[in-house]
Enzyme design. Structure first.
Site, PDB file in Angstrom:
ATOM      1  N   ASN A 165     -19.129   1.683  18.351  1.00 48.67           N
ATOM      2  CA  ASN A 165     -19.156   0.560  19.303  1.00 48.67           C
ATOM      3  C   ASN A 165     -18.195   0.714  20.479  1.00 48.67           C
ATOM      4  O   ASN A 165     -18.475   0.206  21.565  1.00 48.67           O
ATOM      5  CB  ASN A 165     -18.991  -0.791  18.582  1.00 48.67           C
ATOM      6  CG  ASN A 165     -17.675  -0.930  17.856  1.00 48.67           C
ATOM      7  OD1 ASN A 165     -16.987   0.056  17.587  1.00 48.67           O
ATOM      8  ND2 ASN A 165     -17.325  -2.149  17.513  1.00 48.67           N
ATOM      9  N   CYS A 298     -15.607  -5.750  16.527  1.00 52.41           N
ATOM     10  CA  CYS A 298     -14.962  -6.293  15.329  1.00 52.41           C
ATOM     11  C   CYS A 298     -14.232  -7.583  15.668  1.00 52.41           C
ATOM     12  O   CYS A 298     -14.006  -8.416  14.803  1.00 52.41           O
ATOM     13  CB  CYS A 298     -13.988  -5.266  14.764  1.00 52.41           C
ATOM     14  SG  CYS A 298     -12.807  -4.688  15.999  1.00 52.41           S
ATOM     15  N   GLU A 472      -2.719  -0.298  14.968  1.00 51.13           N
ATOM     16  CA  GLU A 472      -2.880   0.722  16.010  1.00 51.13           C
ATOM     17  C   GLU A 472      -2.382   0.143  17.323  1.00 51.13           C
ATOM     18  O   GLU A 472      -2.698  -0.994  17.671  1.00 51.13           O
ATOM     19  CB  GLU A 472      -4.356   1.127  16.125  1.00 51.13           C
ATOM     20  CG  GLU A 472      -4.833   1.896  14.890  1.00 51.13           C
ATOM     21  CD  GLU A 472      -6.208   2.530  15.064  1.00 51.13           C
ATOM     22  OE1 GLU A 472      -7.088   1.907  15.690  1.00 51.13           O
ATOM     23  OE2 GLU A 472      -6.405   3.652  14.560  1.00 51.13           O
TER      24      GLU A 472
HETATM   25  P1  NAP Z   1     -19.546   2.273   9.571  1.00 48.74           P
HETATM   26  O1  NAP Z   1     -20.936   2.294   9.128  1.00 48.74           O
HETATM   27  O2  NAP Z   1     -18.501   1.883   8.596  1.00 48.74           O
HETATM   28  O3  NAP Z   1     -19.245   3.740  10.144  1.00 48.74           O
HETATM   29  C1  NAP Z   1     -17.999   4.057  10.718  1.00 48.74           C
HETATM   30  C2  NAP Z   1     -17.819   5.561  10.664  1.00 48.74           C
HETATM   31  O4  NAP Z   1     -17.701   5.965   9.301  1.00 48.74           O
HETATM   32  C3  NAP Z   1     -18.986   6.343  11.246  1.00 48.74           C
HETATM   33  O5  NAP Z   1     -18.482   7.478  11.899  1.00 48.74           O
HETATM   34  C4  NAP Z   1     -19.775   6.697  10.000  1.00 48.74           C
HETATM   35  O6  NAP Z   1     -20.624   7.805  10.149  1.00 48.74           O
HETATM   36  C5  NAP Z   1     -18.637   6.992   9.038  1.00 48.74           C
HETATM   37  N1  NAP Z   1     -19.019   6.960   7.633  1.00 48.74           N
HETATM   38  C6  NAP Z   1     -19.946   6.190   7.020  1.00 48.74           C
HETATM   39  N2  NAP Z   1     -19.985   6.459   5.694  1.00 48.74           N
HETATM   40  C7  NAP Z   1     -19.076   7.434   5.468  1.00 48.74           C
HETATM   41  C8  NAP Z   1     -18.643   8.128   4.310  1.00 48.74           C
HETATM   42  N3  NAP Z   1     -19.154   7.887   3.103  1.00 48.74           N
HETATM   43  N4  NAP Z   1     -17.678   9.054   4.446  1.00 48.74           N
HETATM   44  C9  NAP Z   1     -17.139   9.303   5.644  1.00 48.74           C
HETATM   45  N5  NAP Z   1     -17.493   8.680   6.794  1.00 48.74           N
HETATM   46  C10 NAP Z   1     -18.453   7.740   6.698  1.00 48.74           C
HETATM   47  O7  NAP Z   1     -19.341   1.316  10.840  1.00 48.74           O
HETATM   48  P2  NAP Z   1     -20.177   1.305  12.198  1.00 48.74           P
HETATM   49  O8  NAP Z   1     -21.481   0.647  11.958  1.00 48.74           O
HETATM   50  O9  NAP Z   1     -20.145   2.639  12.841  1.00 48.74           O
HETATM   51  O10 NAP Z   1     -19.234   0.342  13.092  1.00 48.74           O
HETATM   52  C11 NAP Z   1     -19.242  -1.027  12.986  1.00 48.74           C
HETATM   53  C12 NAP Z   1     -18.135  -1.522  12.069  1.00 48.74           C
HETATM   54  O11 NAP Z   1     -16.864  -1.072  12.545  1.00 48.74           O
HETATM   55  C13 NAP Z   1     -18.038  -3.034  12.057  1.00 48.74           C
HETATM   56  O12 NAP Z   1     -17.805  -3.473  10.751  1.00 48.74           O
HETATM   57  C14 NAP Z   1     -16.839  -3.323  12.939  1.00 48.74           C
HETATM   58  O13 NAP Z   1     -16.212  -4.555  12.702  1.00 48.74           O
HETATM   59  C15 NAP Z   1     -15.958  -2.171  12.612  1.00 48.74           C
HETATM   60  N6  NAP Z   1     -14.947  -1.956  13.668  1.00 48.74           N
HETATM   61  C16 NAP Z   1     -13.646  -2.296  13.405  1.00 48.74           C
HETATM   62  C17 NAP Z   1     -12.696  -2.142  14.389  1.00 48.74           C
HETATM   63  C18 NAP Z   1     -11.268  -2.503  14.136  1.00 48.74           C
HETATM   64  O14 NAP Z   1     -10.416  -2.070  14.924  1.00 48.74           O
HETATM   65  N7  NAP Z   1     -10.938  -3.262  13.104  1.00 48.74           N
HETATM   66  C19 NAP Z   1     -13.057  -1.635  15.646  1.00 48.74           C
HETATM   67  C20 NAP Z   1     -14.387  -1.303  15.876  1.00 48.74           C
HETATM   68  C21 NAP Z   1     -15.331  -1.467  14.862  1.00 48.74           C
HETATM   69  P3  NAP Z   1     -22.186   7.631   9.767  1.00 48.74           P
HETATM   70  O15 NAP Z   1     -22.711   6.593  10.681  1.00 48.74           O
HETATM   71  O16 NAP Z   1     -22.776   8.969   9.935  1.00 48.74           O
HETATM   72  O17 NAP Z   1     -22.282   7.182   8.358  1.00 48.74           O
END
Ligand code: NAP
Length: 492
Positions: A165, A298, A472
């Protein structure tokens, strides 16, 4: 290979972005030759084919990071600061091109993409200023028999995993402090948006980052390739931004080698408008907190609570603002809201709205979407939302404002804290005592008081409860990449 400040059109510009893996300072294909397609969410069309790292590539990246660690840790703080500062300058110089690359793979309107490039660059500037300020301490034990010298050392090779995102800022928020602290890195960006990270790697090389310090492994095989390197015993730290669900899996893997972790996970932010609020401020802040990044943040205001006497006026003004937004391809002039990232995200937002409507919610306003084959959802404002509606209990991650009404401060605090998440809360009020009281009572890591934006490199970003561990940015951001080491020296 470098990215130049070309001002080319999207197709030509994208053809200049490296699409290989970046390991040990070399661009190379995956060992098994695999690639994957990157799509433009505004059209669904393929914009690039990127090398798809497998297990052997991930291990090579770990080996490269491990081999570079000792020399990198021995560089002077000023050397590391200068690289970050040069990278900051390059990011700003090339902001237009980098924004176009980001919009092409992620969808956000160009103005927002450019704002993200600037925000991303600020992490490099901030941590270029932190690198020379890594310090320790000198003391004595109470009995006077021992001197206590405390130094700070880099944690060691790190694994960085980011979501799609904020394709550039989520990377620089980790890479900046890791460089400043003297850590080497294996960086796995999200498969939807690898191009911004690959462009960033090229730019850091140009800024003078030595080979092996940053290794980038885009992949569609995360589950398969990350576990072996997480548990292999070489990496000493993992910094993850993404969903709480995936965060839990990675925490379990980290436990196997007692690896240090930083976790920036999901949110379910309450946004509270009290009856003494300035309504212009309330609408501006709610709009910013909801619509930044098409709601795919997020920090997005997931549950908006308006006190009864101002609820109708606030909701109708927010509705006017939302309904008039221009939705479309983010590269086009005048577009204010881009597409969602992919079809599953579009399906999820549609399903959440349908669920709320089936339980009695009412649509106060809804915008228009173009018919161009992209993953567009119209900006929507809902009221009369039943407490058991799913969108109150999960991240909407789309341009849907869910407004509920409340009567008392106690009632809204109970509702706001009724969630497993605790990233950020927003409060709009002109009463100082109430502002402080409510900020203290909210179970969150951050509060936006009369503002809808909290993200800033100078501030410690992060959450409590299941929104994460660690911070962070700010003065504490570098701590996540440093260990304490203490020397006991007998007093002579
Ligand atoms: P996600 O599905 O959790 O994926 C995040 C990253 O983790 C991607 O690079 C993903 O790659 C990887 N990943 C997934 N499963 C994995 C595994 N088993 N082992 C290692 N890596 C793995 O999240 P998203 O859909 O990309 O992003 C949205 C989420 O991020 C929301 O929940 C949002 O709130 C959160 N977010 C939090 C913050 C914060 O600072 N708190 C900031 C931005 C976003 P793949 O897609 O290939 O699985």
């Amino acid at each position: 290979m470098t990215i130049t400040n070309t001002h080319l059109g999207p197709a030509e510009l994208l053809s200049t972005v490296p699409t290989g893996l970046f390991i040990g300072g070399q661009w190379r294909p995956a060992e098994d030759g695999a690639t994957f397609a990157v799509h433009n969410p505004a059209t669904g069309g393929v914009i690039a084919d990127v090398s798809d790292a497998g297990i052997a590539d991930a291990q090579d990246a770990v080996d490269a990071a491990a081999a570079a660690q000792t020399d990198w840790a021995a560089t002077s703080p000023r050397q590391r600061a200068d690289i970050l500062r040069r990278a900051y300058d390059l990011l700003l110089e090339r902001a237009d091109d980098l924004a176009l690359i980001m919009t092409s793979e992620m969808g956000k309107p160009l103005a927002e993409a450019k704002a993200e490039v600037n925000y991303a660059a600020e992490f490099f500037r901030w941590f270029s200023e932190e690198a020379p300020r890594i310090d320790g301490s000198y003391g004595q034990t109470p009995d006077g028999n021992t001197r206590v010298l405390v130094m700070r050392r880099p944690v060691g090779p790190c694994l960085l995993i980011t979501p799609w995102n904020f394709p550039m800022a989520m990377g620089t928020r980790k890479i900046g402090p890791a460089i400043a602290a003297g850590c080497t890195m294996v960086f796995k960006p999200a498969p939807q948006t690898p191009l911004s990270s690959l462009a960033l790697a090229a730019l850091l090389t140009e800024a003078g980052l030595p080979d092996g310090v940053l290794n980038v492994i885009p992949t569609t095989r995360a589950e398969q390739i990350i576990e072996p390197i997480m548990t292999g015993g070489v990496l000493r730290k993992m910094s993850f931004t993404g969903s709480t669900e995936v965060g839990r899996i990675l925490l379990a893997q980290a436990a196997r080698t007692v690896m240090r972790t930083s976790m920036e996970l999901g949110g379910n932010a309450p946004f509270i408008v009290f009856d003494d609020a300035d309504l212009d401020t309330a609408v501006d802040a709610a709009f910013a907190a909801k619509m930044r990044n098409m709601g795919e943040a997020c920090t997005a205001a997931n549950r908006i609570f308006a006190q009864r006497s101002v609820a109708e006026q606030f909701t109708s003004r927010l509705a006017d603002r939302m309904a008039g937004l221009i939705v479309g391809d983010g590269t086009e002039d005048g577009v204010q809201v881009g597409p969602l990232i992919d079809q599953p995200s579009l399906n999820k937002v549609s399903r959440l709205v349908e669920d709320a409507l089936s339980k009695g919610a009412r649509i106060v306003a809804q915008g228009q979407v173009p018919d161009t084959g992209g993953y567009f959802y119209p900006p929507t404002v809902l009221t009369d939302i039943a407490a058991d509606s799913e969108l109150l209990h999960t991240e909407i991650f789309g341009p849907v404002a869910a407004v509920r009404t409340f009567d008392t401060e106690a009632e809204v605090l109970t509702a706001a804290n009724d969630t497993d998440w605790g990233l950020v809360g927003y409060v709009v009020t002109n009463d100082l005592n109430r502002a402080l009281r409510v900020s203290e009572a909210l179970e969150v890591g951050m509060v936006g008081l009369n503002t809808g934006i909290v993200s800033n490199p100078a501030a410690p970003f992060g959450g409590v409860k299941q929104s994460g561990l660690g911070r962070e940015g700010g003065r504490v951001g570098i701590d996540e990449f440093l260990e304490y080491r203490y020397l006991a020296i007998p007093s002579g």
